[in-house]
Design a protein around this motif. Structure first.
Motif, PDB file in Angstrom:
ATOM      1  N   GLY A   1       0.793  -1.380   0.049  1.00  0.00           N
ATOM      2  CA  GLY A   1      -0.180   0.152  -0.068  1.00  0.00           C
ATOM      3  C   GLY A   1       0.945   1.165   0.177  1.00  0.00           C
ATOM      4  O   GLY A   1       0.461   2.155  -0.482  1.00  0.00           O
TER       5      GLY A   1
ATOM      6  N   ASP B   1      -9.879  -8.466  -1.255  1.00  0.00           N
ATOM      7  CA  ASP B   1     -10.083  -7.109  -1.045  1.00  0.00           C
ATOM      8  C   ASP B   1      -9.025  -6.331  -0.901  1.00  0.00           C
ATOM      9  O   ASP B   1      -8.940  -5.060  -1.297  1.00  0.00           O
ATOM     10  N   MET B   2      -7.871  -6.852  -0.112  1.00  0.00           N
ATOM     11  CA  MET B   2      -6.752  -6.277  -0.097  1.00  0.00           C
ATOM     12  C   MET B   2      -6.098  -5.877  -1.620  1.00  0.00           C
ATOM     13  O   MET B   2      -5.699  -4.725  -1.592  1.00  0.00           O
TER      14      MET B   2
ATOM     15  N   ARG C   1      -7.806  -5.426  -4.238  1.00  0.00           N
ATOM     16  CA  ARG C   1      -8.537  -4.260  -5.188  1.00  0.00           C
ATOM     17  C   ARG C   1      -8.374  -3.213  -4.592  1.00  0.00           C
ATOM     18  O   ARG C   1      -8.211  -2.073  -5.041  1.00  0.00           O
ATOM     19  N   THR C   2      -8.131  -3.134  -3.054  1.00  0.00           N
ATOM     20  CA  THR C   2      -7.904  -1.861  -2.459  1.00  0.00           C
ATOM     21  C   THR C   2      -6.478  -1.283  -3.059  1.00  0.00           C
ATOM     22  O   THR C   2      -6.187   0.046  -3.456  1.00  0.00           O
ATOM     23  N   VAL C   3      -5.109  -2.124  -2.870  1.00  0.00           N
ATOM     24  CA  VAL C   3      -3.859  -1.708  -3.473  1.00  0.00           C
ATOM     25  C   VAL C   3      -4.135  -1.402  -5.037  1.00  0.00           C
ATOM     26  O   VAL C   3      -3.434  -0.387  -5.463  1.00  0.00           O
ATOM     27  N   ASP C   4      -5.042  -1.991  -5.717  1.00  0.00           N
ATOM     28  CA  ASP C   4      -5.242  -1.784  -7.012  1.00  0.00           C
ATOM     29  C   ASP C   4      -5.655  -0.305  -7.238  1.00  0.00           C
ATOM     30  O   ASP C   4      -5.118   0.499  -8.136  1.00  0.00           O
ATOM     31  N   HIS C   5      -6.605   0.108  -6.660  1.00  0.00           N
ATOM     32  CA  HIS C   5      -7.120   1.743  -6.631  1.00  0.00           C
ATOM     33  C   HIS C   5      -5.912   2.505  -6.320  1.00  0.00           C
ATOM     34  O   HIS C   5      -5.965   3.649  -6.665  1.00  0.00           O
ATOM     35  N   ILE C   6      -5.397   2.190  -5.026  1.00  0.00           N
ATOM     36  CA  ILE C   6      -4.345   3.140  -4.446  1.00  0.00           C
ATOM     37  C   ILE C   6      -3.361   3.333  -5.606  1.00  0.00           C
ATOM     38  O   ILE C   6      -2.936   4.565  -5.702  1.00  0.00           O
TER      39      ILE C   6
ATOM     40  N   LEU D   1     -16.884  -6.934  -5.396  1.00  0.00           N
ATOM     41  CA  LEU D   1     -16.455  -5.633  -4.548  1.00  0.00           C
ATOM     42  C   LEU D   1     -17.150  -4.398  -5.176  1.00  0.00           C
ATOM     43  O   LEU D   1     -17.250  -4.409  -6.335  1.00  0.00           O
TER      44      LEU D   1
END
Length: 272
Positions: free
Chosen positions: A62, A90-91, A93-98, A147
């Motif tokens: 991240g 979910d992790m 997907r989140t780092v993908d967006h960050i 998600l």
């Protein structure tokens, strides 16, 4: 399928270093022009002082997503046993967006017994861990599809290992990139077996990029591996110094090879 360009990755092993050292190495690698940066999913150093400095994988990814702007990034590879597969999705997907769509999701079965014992996971057997990985992959896919918000892209999956009966069957079904330590005739044989597993499920094996961990002078091994079908070459670097001298050599080799390939396509009127 259009011939793949050569890509170069660097695995910055998060051991024996302060985070400031690791962050500087990530930024420098991106500035040099590397295509991908990886860490690994371990809790203790794999070499040197086994109780030396070490940092966790996914919280670091991240931070890397914020510290960089161009390179793809990921773990080589995430140990499936350490996290619920839906949580991994979910992790990711989140780092993908960050990162603005730069995550590559690396997955593996796990193998370091000390980590399992000290962190309270069931070590099981190689067979049970591979079975759990096979079960986890579709769960990850289903969770990614549910998600909100969705990932910014179809997150590429990189799977490591070379087991010919079980691991390569999982690779054939789920991976976009296959990573291995194998070289020479061993690599050629395993790559052929991967092709056979793909054929058994009706998948085009050319969809799976071949990746190898390398080191030394690219002129000693790069051309032979490239001829065998490898297009992603990953080097390693340890802290605290994170010497990127070899990386510079491989980047020059990549650029020269890709430039020749581009010129060849122009000369025959192919796509560039």
């Amino acid at each position: 399928m259009t011939e793949r360009a050569i890509r170069i990755g660097i695995q910055l092993n998060p051991q024996h270093a302060d985070y400031a050292d690791i962050r500087r190495a990530v930024v420098e690698a991106e500035e040099l022009g590397v295509d991908l940066v990886f860490n690994w999913d371990h809790f203790f150093p794999l070499s040197g002082d086994k109780d030396g400095k070490h940092f966790e994988c996914w919280t670091m990814l991240g931070a890397w997503a914020e510290a960089t702007s161009r390179v793809e990034l990921g773990a080589l590879v995430t140990a499936n046993s350490y996290r619920n597969p839906d949580l991994v999705a979910d992790m990711a997907r989140t780092v993908d967006h960050i990162s603005g769509g730069r995550l590559v999701l690396g997955m593996g079965a796990g193998f370091k017994e000390r980590e399992y014992v000290e962190y309270g996971y069931d070590f099981g057997t190689p067979g049970s861990r591979l079975a759990e990985l096979a079960d986890a992959m579709p769960r990850i896919g289903r969770r990614l599809a549910r998600l909100n918000p969705a990932p910014t892209r179809k997150i590429p999956m990189i799977l490591g290992g070379g087991g010919e009966k079980k691991t390569l069957r999982i690779v054939a079904r789920h991976a976009d990139i296959w990573n291995t330590f194998a070289e020479g005739e061993t690599f050629v044989r395993k790559s052929r077996i991967l092709d056979e597993h793909c054929a058994a499920i009706g998948r085009d094996p050319a969809e799976i990029e071949r990746s190898v961990l390398v080191g030394g002078d690219p002129m000693d091994s790069g051309e032979a591996l490239r001829a065998a079908g490898v297009t992603l070459f990953i080097l390693g670097a340890d802290g605290p110094a994170y010497d990127l001298t070899e990386l510079r050599q491989w980047l020059k080799w990549r650029d020269a090879h890709n430039r020749v390939s581009q010129n060849d396509k122009r000369n025959v009127g192919g796509p560039v």
